[in-house]
Enzyme design. Structure first.
Site, mmCIF file in Angstrom:
data_model
loop_
_atom_site.group_PDB
_atom_site.id
_atom_site.type_symbol
_atom_site.label_atom_id
_atom_site.label_comp_id
_atom_site.label_asym_id
_atom_site.label_seq_id
_atom_site.Cartn_x
_atom_site.Cartn_y
_atom_site.Cartn_z
ATOM 1 N N LYS A 110 0.812 -1.194 0.000
ATOM 2 C CA LYS A 110 0.000 0.000 0.000
ATOM 3 C C LYS A 110 0.860 1.265 0.000
ATOM 4 O O LYS A 110 0.393 2.357 -0.272
ATOM 5 C CB LYS A 110 -0.882 0.025 1.266
ATOM 6 C CG LYS A 110 -1.743 -1.185 1.462
ATOM 7 C CD LYS A 110 -2.419 -1.126 2.845
ATOM 8 C CE LYS A 110 -2.984 -2.464 3.208
ATOM 9 N NZ LYS A 110 -3.445 -2.465 4.629
ATOM 10 N N ASP B 202 14.418 -1.095 0.876
ATOM 11 C CA ASP B 202 15.148 -1.337 2.119
ATOM 12 C C ASP B 202 16.148 -2.474 1.850
ATOM 13 O O ASP B 202 17.205 -2.250 1.268
ATOM 14 C CB ASP B 202 14.084 -1.671 3.179
ATOM 15 C CG ASP B 202 14.615 -1.729 4.586
ATOM 16 O OD1 ASP B 202 15.277 -0.788 5.009
ATOM 17 O OD2 ASP B 202 14.347 -2.729 5.279
HETATM 18 P P1 IMP Z 1 12.441 -4.598 1.387
HETATM 19 O O1 IMP Z 1 11.981 -5.876 0.749
HETATM 20 O O2 IMP Z 1 13.228 -4.847 2.643
HETATM 21 O O3 IMP Z 1 13.191 -3.688 0.440
HETATM 22 O O4 IMP Z 1 11.104 -3.917 1.897
HETATM 23 C C1 IMP Z 1 10.649 -2.713 1.442
HETATM 24 C C2 IMP Z 1 9.316 -2.436 2.104
HETATM 25 O O5 IMP Z 1 9.466 -2.369 3.527
HETATM 26 C C3 IMP Z 1 8.803 -1.090 1.680
HETATM 27 O O6 IMP Z 1 8.001 -1.194 0.534
HETATM 28 C C4 IMP Z 1 8.029 -0.637 2.895
HETATM 29 O O7 IMP Z 1 6.715 -1.151 2.829
HETATM 30 C C5 IMP Z 1 8.739 -1.284 4.061
HETATM 31 N N1 IMP Z 1 9.681 -0.326 4.689
HETATM 32 C C6 IMP Z 1 11.013 -0.353 4.660
HETATM 33 N N2 IMP Z 1 11.567 0.671 5.335
HETATM 34 C C7 IMP Z 1 10.511 1.390 5.816
HETATM 35 C C8 IMP Z 1 10.428 2.608 6.599
HETATM 36 O O8 IMP Z 1 11.405 3.265 6.998
HETATM 37 N N3 IMP Z 1 9.173 3.024 6.896
HETATM 38 C C9 IMP Z 1 8.043 2.363 6.491
HETATM 39 N N4 IMP Z 1 8.089 1.244 5.730
HETATM 40 C C10 IMP Z 1 9.317 0.760 5.401
#
Ligand code: IMP
Ligand code: MG
Length: 178
Positions: free
Chosen positions: A42, A102
């Site tokens: 979302k 992230d």
């Molecule tokens: P990844 O697979 O670890 O890259 O996850 C990315 C997802 O984690 C993003 O699309 C966000 O939904 C969530 N996310 C990562 N860092 C944050 C943050 O600082 N605040 C809020 N959501 C985050």
């Protein structure tokens, strides 16, 4: 300012400038083409609606809701698709729109899945990126800005499904996590 926010990282004006700059790069690179914007729900909901209004080339909109199986799995292509695209992307110019990258695990799985559907091109735009957290190498074609390893909320980003409605991006007060 919301009482749970310690500091505003990006104001509404700064976000608007970031979105305009990124949209300008997209308009320039895709001139003469049609694109399909794919928002990852979302978190990207706010960013994508602002971004698309700054895009002046023909553009369609679709959404996907995925969750990564996490690091326990050894397969990089594992992603749990909770809501798939309505559109057939074969032969289309697809631009994935994400709020923040992230670890890169979610995106790497989504990229693998969508690549297998033979789009004409597949690129990625993200508002934010935390490069120090990366576990999977991801090429971000269009980026708002990099941030440090901070947990941020607002402008679509949540903590426990809250704060998505804040018009700015801010850092939560530590006591909110306790
Ligand atoms: P990844 O697979 O670890 O890259 O996850 C990315 C997802 O984690 C993003 O699309 C966000 O939904 C969530 N996310 C990562 N860092 C944050 C943050 O600082 N605040 C809020 N959501 C985050
Ligand atoms: Mg997300």
């Amino acid at each position: 300012m919301n009482k749970d926010i310690q500091e505003i990282l990006f104001s509404e004006d700064e976000l608007a400038a970031m979105v305009s700059r990124v949209a300008g790069e997209i308009n320039r690179d895709y001139a003469g083409k049609d694109i399909l914007l794919v928002g990852l729900l979302k978190g990207s909901a706010v960013f994508i609606t602002d971004l698309m209004r700054k895009i002046d080339i023909p553009c369609s909109l679709d959404f996907m809701l995925v969750s990564s199986y996490g690091r326990s799995t050894k397969s990089s292509g594992m992603v749990n698709v909770k809501k798939d695209l309505d559109e057939d992307i074969e032969g289309r110019h697809v631009l994935i729109v994400e709020d923040i990258i992230d670890s890169g695990n979610t995106l790497s799985a989504v990229l693998e899945l969508l690549t297998s559907r033979d789009p004409a091109s597949l690129k990625l735009v993200s508002l934010l990126s935390k490069p120090s957290r990366r576990e999977k190498e991801i090429r971000i074609d269009y980026l708002g800005t990099e941030i440090e390893d901070l947990f941020v909320v607002g402008y679509g980003l949540d903590y426990a499904e809250k704060y998505r409605n804040l018009p700015y991006i801010g850092i939560l007060k530590p006591e909110v996590y306790l």
